[in-house]
Write an enzyme that holds these catalytic residues in place. Sequence first.
Site, PDB file in Angstrom:
ATOM      1  N   ASP A  84       0.835  -1.200   0.000  1.00  0.00           N
ATOM      2  CA  ASP A  84       0.000   0.000   0.000  1.00  0.00           C
ATOM      3  C   ASP A  84       0.871   1.252   0.000  1.00  0.00           C
ATOM      4  O   ASP A  84       0.616   2.213  -0.743  1.00  0.00           O
ATOM      5  CB  ASP A  84      -0.912  -0.027   1.226  1.00  0.00           C
ATOM      6  N   GLU A 101      -2.033  -5.487  -3.458  1.00  0.00           N
ATOM      7  CA  GLU A 101      -1.091  -4.665  -2.689  1.00  0.00           C
ATOM      8  C   GLU A 101      -0.017  -5.535  -2.040  1.00  0.00           C
ATOM      9  O   GLU A 101       1.156  -5.142  -1.989  1.00  0.00           O
ATOM     10  CB  GLU A 101      -1.845  -3.879  -1.618  1.00  0.00           C
TER      11      GLU A 101
END
Length: 258
Positions: free
Chosen positions: A78, A146
Amino acid sequence: MHLWYLKHCRKAVIKPLLHIIKLFSLRREKFYSFIKKTTGLTPGDISIYKQAFIHKSAMIKGKDKRFINNERLEYLGDAMLGAIVANELYNRFPNKNEGFLTKTRSRIVNRSLLNDIALKMGMGKWVNAQSKIDISQTSILGDALEALIGAVYVDKGYQVCEKFVIDKIVHQYIDLKLVARKDSNYKSLLIEWGQKHKKSVHFITEEKHISEGAAPTFIARAAIEGEVIGQGEGFSKKEAQQNAARNTLKELHNKETN
């Protein structure tokens, strides 16, 4: 007779085991090929990529007796995705201000878009999650994407990770100019509406009661001046609030046009 029986029993046990080992080996080879094709890289440590696909609902114990899932890699991915996209937008749109860059980045790292990209990449086949969960209706795929970015970073470093994100994700699945023209951050739009009309806007979010084994869901209510105008559901607090904001904006639009 006794010797024949022992040999027969041994074959009966060994043959299924060999079949299982063969299937396991074949799946491992296919996963390796999938990672290589998807990332454009030759994996160094394949175990880190396997971890990227283990959802917390199906976490396993490692050799050190600690549970393993993809949450730490997701956290890392992320951060990498946000930084890489921010840099790409900074260079792509040199005349745009900070507000534009921030909004455009938030649309790209949006969970709904990441879920869609992960689905198109074929990641659903490899995600290890509890069987009761329908991953297409959750944020599990976006989380895994992610985590995959995080795995590439851990395995290959920042520069290779940046190239993977830009070449294999942004350029292949995202039209930056189209995203830049589209404003789908409904929560921000609602807050801006409140500021414009000098009215307070706040969200009330709570976890919905669910059956055991199902993915957690949330309900959010958008209130203006203390009055709830719209609500929405989602598999994360952020998603629920976005849906609540979107429904509230629709209600406000209907009131203004009637």
